[in-house]
Write an enzyme that holds these catalytic residues in place. Structure first.
Site, PDB file in Angstrom:
ATOM      1  N   ASP A  60       2.217  -5.225   8.337  1.00  0.00           N
ATOM      2  CA  ASP A  60       0.893  -4.554   8.508  1.00  0.00           C
ATOM      3  C   ASP A  60      -0.310  -5.239   8.357  1.00  0.00           C
ATOM      4  OD1 ASP A  60      -1.248  -2.647   7.677  1.00  0.00           O
ATOM      5  OD2 ASP A  60       0.055  -1.149   6.680  1.00  0.00           O
TER       6      ASP A  60
ATOM      7  N   ARG B 180     -12.581  -4.322  -6.785  1.00  0.00           N
ATOM      8  CA  ARG B 180     -12.268  -4.835  -5.728  1.00  0.00           C
ATOM      9  C   ARG B 180     -13.584  -5.112  -4.827  1.00  0.00           C
ATOM     10  NH1 ARG B 180      -8.575  -2.575  -1.036  1.00  0.00           N
ATOM     11  NH2 ARG B 180     -10.113  -0.936  -0.764  1.00  0.00           N
TER      12      ARG B 180
ATOM     13  N   PHE C 208       0.814  -1.119   0.033  1.00  0.00           N
ATOM     14  CA  PHE C 208       0.094  -0.110  -0.031  1.00  0.00           C
ATOM     15  C   PHE C 208       0.871   1.407  -0.018  1.00  0.00           C
ATOM     16  CE2 PHE C 208      -2.772   3.149   1.946  1.00  0.00           C
ATOM     17  CZ  PHE C 208      -4.070   2.934   1.310  1.00  0.00           C
TER      18      PHE C 208
ATOM     19  N   TYR D  31     -10.651   1.149  11.005  1.00  0.00           N
ATOM     20  CA  TYR D  31     -11.901   1.365  10.169  1.00  0.00           C
ATOM     21  C   TYR D  31     -12.342   0.675   9.099  1.00  0.00           C
ATOM     22  CZ  TYR D  31      -8.509   3.737   7.318  1.00  0.00           C
ATOM     23  OH  TYR D  31      -7.183   4.153   6.475  1.00  0.00           O
ATOM     24  N   LYS D  32     -11.419  -0.513   9.003  1.00  0.00           N
ATOM     25  CA  LYS D  32     -11.724  -1.611   7.751  1.00  0.00           C
ATOM     26  C   LYS D  32     -12.467  -2.691   8.476  1.00  0.00           C
ATOM     27  CE  LYS D  32      -8.016   0.089   5.014  1.00  0.00           C
ATOM     28  NZ  LYS D  32      -6.362  -0.213   4.738  1.00  0.00           N
TER      29      LYS D  32
HETATM   30  C1  LIG Z   1      -5.679   1.188   4.625  1.00  0.00           C
HETATM   31  C2  LIG Z   1      -4.397   0.859   4.814  1.00  0.00           C
HETATM   32  C3  LIG Z   1      -3.681   2.004   5.312  1.00  0.00           C
HETATM   33  C4  LIG Z   1      -4.279   3.116   5.981  1.00  0.00           C
HETATM   34  O1  LIG Z   1      -3.233   4.057   6.435  1.00  0.00           O
HETATM   35  P1  LIG Z   1      -3.980   5.491   7.193  1.00  0.00           P
HETATM   36  O2  LIG Z   1      -2.869   5.891   7.977  1.00  0.00           O
HETATM   37  O3  LIG Z   1      -5.069   4.767   8.081  1.00  0.00           O
HETATM   38  O4  LIG Z   1      -4.450   6.209   6.131  1.00  0.00           O
HETATM   39  C5  LIG Z   1      -2.220   1.671   5.538  1.00  0.00           C
HETATM   40  N1  LIG Z   1      -1.670   0.416   5.047  1.00  0.00           N
HETATM   41  C6  LIG Z   1      -2.256  -0.469   4.432  1.00  0.00           C
HETATM   42  C7  LIG Z   1      -1.709  -1.605   4.084  1.00  0.00           C
HETATM   43  C8  LIG Z   1      -3.929  -0.335   4.240  1.00  0.00           C
HETATM   44  O5  LIG Z   1      -4.375  -1.008   3.571  1.00  0.00           O
END
Ligand SMILES: *Cc1c(COP(=O)(O)O)cnc(C)c1O
Length: 421
Positions: A201, A380, A131, A226-227
């Site tokens: 992560d 997705r 990401f 939040y996921k």
């Molecule tokens: C959603 C996601 C993030 C989100 O990071 P924020 O700091 O909340 O914006 C980070 N890493 C991965 C792999 C994600 O899927």
């Protein structure tokens, strides 16, 4: 799954079906985006109202003590720990995923490089398909410390990069785009054999796939609130550190909430014992209170088999969806991207379309089937077993079939890019 009747029968026999009652889901909506923003637990509005009207409105500053505001971060961290195979006192809910990554990446680098001979442990190894925020934070950290960020394009390349130059192997466990799972235990072992530390992560893993951080011997982890944890938009994230490392380093955002005694107001920093030193500033009480409702909504599955039961249903849903799209939506240029092998697939299914993926997702949303688009060509679909039904899978594919058949994606309104895709 061969018919809608069969889907209905699977729902009727599903022991996890009652968990859907915990959520407020707009009628008629098939929500396949819980991997981007989880749905709202019914408990959340009342809890937010309580914090605003009573704890803040009436209790005011006294609520730091009387309502236990200071305990939210470690308490919710302990709850999340139950979902990720960690122990109490090892995890806190705080800050964003990006910020937590900065903290643990710096801690991991400091530990990995502490006694390293000159010229070794100069690399952060990650994946090009990680990401973007993870790569940006790593790039900035590497630049700041005069180190190198090296990106691999396959699991084989990752392994090839594990040598005395690698300080930290930083990976996202479930790829945000393809849904492919890394073998955390094997890669952690390989990294350790090469003398490197691991940072995972868990943004697309926590609440979606069973995790065994402690048993895998992982070193550091971060994840998203939040996921799949349904903590609400911009919910605080979490950070986990293996107890053997927790007290070896001051993380770089050494704010007063991570101090051993914040209310002594001393000029020098003295880190709190254990994971609490990974806190930085004043906690976002409202956001934490709502996040706790989300985490509780996942923990509600514990008496019904917990993460293992959720995982079994998730795999059944993603398998059925992917197979149905392949069989009922053939001939429209969609290619399956997510792994077919259950063991390698997270809780999402992705298809690629060379040119019209964005418009197809928009046309589906107009029909009440919410997925998302990830540039350059990924459609997705996330499957949250807490609230999705087998009938939703059947109906989503039927909408997709009709949308493609009617070429609804050709409409101009579906081809105009919004800011958030
Ligand atoms: C959603 C996601 C993030 C989100 O990071 P924020 O700091 O909340 O914006 C980070 N890493 C991965 C792999 C994600 O899927």
């Amino acid at each position: 799954m061969k018919s809608r009747d069969e889907a209905l029968a699977l729902d009727a026999a599903d022991p996890l079906a009652p968990l859907r009652e915990q959520f407020s889901i707009p009628p008629g909506l098939i929500y396949l985006d819980g991997n981007s923003l989880g749905v709202m637990p019914r408990a959340a509005p009342a809890r937010a109202q309580q914090v605003v009207a009573q704890e803040w409105g009436t209790g005011l500053i006294g609520s730091w003590n009387s309502a236990g505001w200071m305990e939210l971060a470690p308490r919710i961290g302990d709850k999340i720990a139950r979902l990720i195979g960690a122990g109490p006192g090892e995890c806190v809910a705080t800050d964003s995923t990006s910020v937590n990554l900065f903290k643990v990446l710096n801690a991991a680098l400091a530990i990995a490089r502490a006694d390293a001979p000159a010229g070794t442990r100069t690399r952060i190894v990650s994946e090009r398909s990680n990401f973007p925020t993870d790569l940006y934070i790593a790039e900035a950290t590497a630049a700041e410390r005069g180190l190198e960020l090296v990106l691999a394009d396959s699991p084989e390349e990752i392994r090839a990069l594990l040598d005395e130059r690698c300080a930290v192997l930083m990976l996202t466990h479930v790829n945000y785009s393809t849904g492919r799972i890394h073998d955390m235990a094997a890669l952690t072992r390989a990294a350790h054999e090469a003398g490197a530390l691991t940072l995972w992560d868990l943004a697309h893993s926590a609440g979606a796939v069973p995790l065994q951080l402690s048993d895998c011997g992982a070193d550091f982890a971060i994840g998203c609130g939040y996921k799949y944890l349904n903590g609400g938009p911009g919910a605080p994230a979490f950070v986990w550190v293996a107890p053997r490392h927790a007290e070896r380093f001051w993380q770089p955002l050494a704010g007063w909430m991570g101090h051993a005694a914040p209310f002594e107001f001393t000029p020098g920093y003295r880190p709190a014992p254990g994971i609490r030193r990974y806190l930085c500033g004043t906690p976002p009480v409202l956001s934490l209170a709502v996040l706790e409702c989300g985490v509780d909504s996942v923990l509600a599955a514990e008496p019904l088999g917990g993460m293992a039961a959720l995982r079994a249903k998730s795999l059944a849903l993603t398998r059925a969806f992917a197979d149905l799209v392949e069989s009922r939506c053939a001939g429209h240029g969609l290619t399956r991207v997510s792994p077919r092998d259950d063991a390698q697939r997270g809780s999402q299914v992705c298809f690629a379309h060379p040119t019209h993926g964005y418009a197809m997702v928009q046309a589906l949303i107009a029909r009440g089937v919410v997925g998302d688009f990830r540039a350059p060509q990924i459609l997705r679909f996330g499957f949250t077993p807490l609230y999705l039904r087998y009938a939703d899978v059947w109906d989503a594919v039927e909408h997709m079939r009709q949308m493609l058949q009617g070429e609804e994606w050709r409409q101009t309104r579906f081809n105009q890019r919004a800011a958030v895709t």
